[in-house]
Design a protein around this motif. Structure first.
Motif, PDB file in Angstrom:
ATOM      1  N   THR A 212      16.031   8.936   8.621  1.00 49.19           N
ATOM      2  CA  THR A 212      17.184   9.677   9.149  1.00 49.19           C
ATOM      3  C   THR A 212      16.733  10.817  10.057  1.00 49.19           C
ATOM      4  OG1 THR A 212      18.463   9.146   7.163  1.00 49.19           O
ATOM      5  CG2 THR A 212      19.234  11.020   8.478  1.00 49.19           C
ATOM      6  N   TRP A 213      15.585  11.404   9.741  1.00 54.91           N
ATOM      7  CA  TRP A 213      15.084  12.569  10.487  1.00 54.91           C
ATOM      8  C   TRP A 213      13.733  12.293  11.155  1.00 54.91           C
ATOM      9  CZ3 TRP A 213      16.325  13.020   5.153  1.00 54.91           C
ATOM     10  CH2 TRP A 213      17.607  13.524   4.905  1.00 54.91           C
ATOM     11  N   ARG A 214      13.379  11.057  11.415  1.00 54.15           N
ATOM     12  CA  ARG A 214      12.023  10.735  11.883  1.00 54.15           C
ATOM     13  C   ARG A 214      11.666  11.383  13.215  1.00 54.15           C
ATOM     14  NH1 ARG A 214      15.122   6.454  12.617  1.00 54.15           N
ATOM     15  NH2 ARG A 214      15.175   5.390  14.635  1.00 54.15           N
ATOM     16  N   ARG A 215      12.652  11.797  13.984  1.00 49.92           N
ATOM     17  CA  ARG A 215      12.362  12.459  15.259  1.00 49.92           C
ATOM     18  C   ARG A 215      12.123  13.965  15.102  1.00 49.92           C
ATOM     19  NH1 ARG A 215      15.374   8.088  16.450  1.00 49.92           N
ATOM     20  NH2 ARG A 215      14.685   6.791  18.175  1.00 49.92           N
ATOM     21  N   ASP A 216      12.368  14.480  13.917  1.00 45.91           N
ATOM     22  CA  ASP A 216      12.091  15.889  13.607  1.00 45.91           C
ATOM     23  C   ASP A 216      10.580  16.076  13.512  1.00 45.91           C
ATOM     24  OD1 ASP A 216      11.412  17.875  11.248  1.00 45.91           O
ATOM     25  OD2 ASP A 216      13.343  18.508  12.065  1.00 45.91           O
ATOM     26  N   ALA A 217      10.061  17.135  14.134  1.00 43.17           N
ATOM     27  CA  ALA A 217       8.607  17.349  14.195  1.00 43.17           C
ATOM     28  C   ALA A 217       7.982  17.489  12.803  1.00 43.17           C
ATOM     29  CB  ALA A 217       8.296  18.575  15.049  1.00 43.17           C
ATOM     30  N   ASP A 218       8.622  18.226  11.907  1.00 42.60           N
ATOM     31  CA  ASP A 218       8.074  18.403  10.559  1.00 42.60           C
ATOM     32  C   ASP A 218       8.056  17.085   9.784  1.00 42.60           C
ATOM     33  OD1 ASP A 218       7.687  21.123  10.981  1.00 42.60           O
ATOM     34  OD2 ASP A 218       9.632  21.665  10.126  1.00 42.60           O
ATOM     35  N   VAL A 219       9.102  16.297   9.946  1.00 42.87           N
ATOM     36  CA  VAL A 219       9.177  15.007   9.269  1.00 42.87           C
ATOM     37  C   VAL A 219       8.116  14.068   9.828  1.00 42.87           C
ATOM     38  CG1 VAL A 219      10.619  12.959   8.906  1.00 42.87           C
ATOM     39  CG2 VAL A 219      11.600  15.249   8.638  1.00 42.87           C
ATOM     40  N   ALA A 220       8.003  14.013  11.139  1.00 43.26           N
ATOM     41  CA  ALA A 220       7.004  13.142  11.762  1.00 43.26           C
ATOM     42  C   ALA A 220       5.591  13.522  11.310  1.00 43.26           C
ATOM     43  CB  ALA A 220       7.122  13.192  13.282  1.00 43.26           C
ATOM     44  N   ALA A 221       5.321  14.825  11.235  1.00 42.46           N
ATOM     45  CA  ALA A 221       3.999  15.275  10.794  1.00 42.46           C
ATOM     46  C   ALA A 221       3.734  14.896   9.335  1.00 42.46           C
ATOM     47  CB  ALA A 221       3.877  16.788  10.981  1.00 42.46           C
ATOM     48  N   ALA A 222       4.739  15.041   8.480  1.00 48.59           N
ATOM     49  CA  ALA A 222       4.568  14.684   7.070  1.00 48.59           C
ATOM     50  C   ALA A 222       4.383  13.178   6.909  1.00 48.59           C
ATOM     51  CB  ALA A 222       5.769  15.163   6.255  1.00 48.59           C
ATOM     52  N   LEU A 223       5.132  12.394   7.670  1.00 49.34           N
ATOM     53  CA  LEU A 223       4.964  10.940   7.615  1.00 49.34           C
ATOM     54  C   LEU A 223       3.589  10.524   8.128  1.00 49.34           C
ATOM     55  CD1 LEU A 223       8.517   9.847   8.796  1.00 49.34           C
ATOM     56  CD2 LEU A 223       7.492   9.323   6.577  1.00 49.34           C
ATOM     57  N   GLU A 224       3.140  11.167   9.185  1.00 54.94           N
ATOM     58  CA  GLU A 224       1.809  10.861   9.729  1.00 54.94           C
ATOM     59  C   GLU A 224       0.732  11.186   8.698  1.00 54.94           C
ATOM     60  OE1 GLU A 224      -0.444   9.032  12.287  1.00 54.94           O
ATOM     61  OE2 GLU A 224       1.618   9.410  12.890  1.00 54.94           O
ATOM     62  N   ALA A 225       0.859  12.325   8.036  1.00 51.02           N
ATOM     63  CA  ALA A 225      -0.113  12.708   6.998  1.00 51.02           C
ATOM     64  C   ALA A 225      -0.084  11.717   5.843  1.00 51.02           C
ATOM     65  CB  ALA A 225       0.176  14.121   6.501  1.00 51.02           C
ATOM     66  N   ALA A 226       1.113  11.293   5.432  1.00 53.06           N
ATOM     67  CA  ALA A 226       1.232  10.321   4.343  1.00 53.06           C
ATOM     68  C   ALA A 226       0.646   8.975   4.754  1.00 53.06           C
ATOM     69  CB  ALA A 226       2.700  10.161   3.935  1.00 53.06           C
ATOM     70  N   LYS A 227       0.864   8.597   5.987  1.00 56.95           N
ATOM     71  CA  LYS A 227       0.337   7.326   6.504  1.00 56.95           C
ATOM     72  C   LYS A 227      -1.189   7.282   6.427  1.00 56.95           C
ATOM     73  CE  LYS A 227      -0.290   6.098  11.027  1.00 56.95           C
ATOM     74  NZ  LYS A 227       0.105   5.856  12.415  1.00 56.95           N
ATOM     75  N   ILE A 228      -1.801   8.428   6.605  1.00 53.88           N
ATOM     76  CA  ILE A 228      -3.268   8.504   6.626  1.00 53.88           C
ATOM     77  C   ILE A 228      -3.847   8.794   5.245  1.00 53.88           C
ATOM     78  CG2 ILE A 228      -5.210   9.851   7.530  1.00 53.88           C
ATOM     79  CD1 ILE A 228      -3.429  10.297  10.054  1.00 53.88           C
ATOM     80  N   ALA A 229      -3.224   9.686   4.491  1.00 56.45           N
ATOM     81  CA  ALA A 229      -3.914  10.259   3.333  1.00 56.45           C
ATOM     82  C   ALA A 229      -3.265  10.050   1.979  1.00 56.45           C
ATOM     83  CB  ALA A 229      -4.110  11.754   3.569  1.00 56.45           C
ATOM     84  N   ASP A 230      -2.071   9.453   1.904  1.00 53.98           N
ATOM     85  CA  ASP A 230      -1.476   9.293   0.574  1.00 53.98           C
ATOM     86  C   ASP A 230      -2.355   8.385  -0.277  1.00 53.98           C
ATOM     87  OD1 ASP A 230       1.446   9.894  -0.737  1.00 53.98           O
ATOM     88  OD2 ASP A 230       0.547   8.063  -1.555  1.00 53.98           O
ATOM     89  N   THR A 231      -2.384   8.661  -1.571  1.00 56.75           N
ATOM     90  CA  THR A 231      -3.230   7.884  -2.478  1.00 56.75           C
ATOM     91  C   THR A 231      -2.686   6.480  -2.728  1.00 56.75           C
ATOM     92  OG1 THR A 231      -2.080   8.827  -4.386  1.00 56.75           O
ATOM     93  CG2 THR A 231      -4.108   9.931  -3.657  1.00 56.75           C
ATOM     94  N   SER A 232      -1.430   6.237  -2.415  1.00 52.11           N
ATOM     95  CA  SER A 232      -0.805   4.933  -2.634  1.00 52.11           C
ATOM     96  C   SER A 232      -0.730   4.152  -1.322  1.00 52.11           C
ATOM     97  CB  SER A 232       0.611   5.118  -3.182  1.00 52.11           C
ATOM     98  OG  SER A 232       1.344   3.918  -3.100  1.00 52.11           O
ATOM     99  N   GLU A 233      -1.219   2.917  -1.365  1.00 57.98           N
ATOM    100  CA  GLU A 233      -1.120   2.081  -0.167  1.00 57.98           C
ATOM    101  C   GLU A 233       0.332   1.805   0.206  1.00 57.98           C
ATOM    102  OE1 GLU A 233      -1.851  -2.286   1.605  1.00 57.98           O
ATOM    103  OE2 GLU A 233      -3.250  -1.677   0.036  1.00 57.98           O
ATOM    104  N   LYS A 234       1.208   1.643  -0.798  1.00 56.34           N
ATOM    105  CA  LYS A 234       2.622   1.400  -0.519  1.00 56.34           C
ATOM    106  C   LYS A 234       3.245   2.579   0.231  1.00 56.34           C
ATOM    107  CE  LYS A 234       3.704  -1.762  -4.278  1.00 56.34           C
ATOM    108  NZ  LYS A 234       4.521  -1.975  -5.487  1.00 56.34           N
ATOM    109  N   VAL A 235       2.888   3.792  -0.154  1.00 56.14           N
ATOM    110  CA  VAL A 235       3.414   4.976   0.539  1.00 56.14           C
ATOM    111  C   VAL A 235       2.866   5.018   1.959  1.00 56.14           C
ATOM    112  CG1 VAL A 235       3.536   7.496   0.560  1.00 56.14           C
ATOM    113  CG2 VAL A 235       3.731   6.255  -1.613  1.00 56.14           C
TER     114      VAL A 235
END
Length: 134
Positions: A101-124
């Motif tokens: 819903t907010w993927r174009r928001d800079a804070d959301v995009a940054a958090a998603l990018e960080a999760a994409k790289i560093a979350d401990t769960s492959e599903k996340v």
């Protein structure tokens, strides 16, 4: 049908009541989602608080899922917190999905990018990547 105004306080109390089962709390949330717009801000605040404080991962994940598409700064804050801080991977995965819903928001995009790289769960990580590519 919309929830009548006199039924809203009872449903909000049920959502906040930690002695209720997760299913009862989610059912109240679903009923409140049909409430009149004048009660929408109070509903969003109640659900955001549930996402942030519920001891049940099922309640947290379901609350995020059932509020998908509701565009509210308060809800965005709670879902972002779930993505970045929740101990349960299922909650983080649901947050990664529904932050679209907010993927174009800079804070959301940054958090998603960080999760994409560093979350401990492959599903996340995969869900964050999918959301970013929408």
């Amino acid at each position: 049908p919309p929830v009548p105004d006199d039924g809203v306080p009872s449903l909000k109390a049920q959502i906040a009541d930690t002695t209720k089962t997760p299913e009862e709390r989610i059912q109240a949330l679903l009923q409140l989602r049909t409430t009149a717009s004048k009660e929408r801000a109070a509903l969003v605040d109640s659900v955001a608080l549930m996402i942030e404080t519920s001891e049940s991962a099922d309640v947290r994940a379901n609350a995020i899922r059932h509020m998908h598409g509701v565009d509210s700064p308060r809800l965005k804050q709670a879902v972002l917190l779930a993505l970045t801080k929740d101990a349960d991977a299922r909650v983080r995965e649901q947050a990664a999905k529904d932050l679209d819903t907010w993927r174009r928001d800079a804070d959301v995009a940054a958090a998603l990018e960080a999760a994409k790289i560093a979350d401990t769960s492959e599903k996340v990580r995969r869900r964050a990547s999918d959301t970013l590519s929408k």
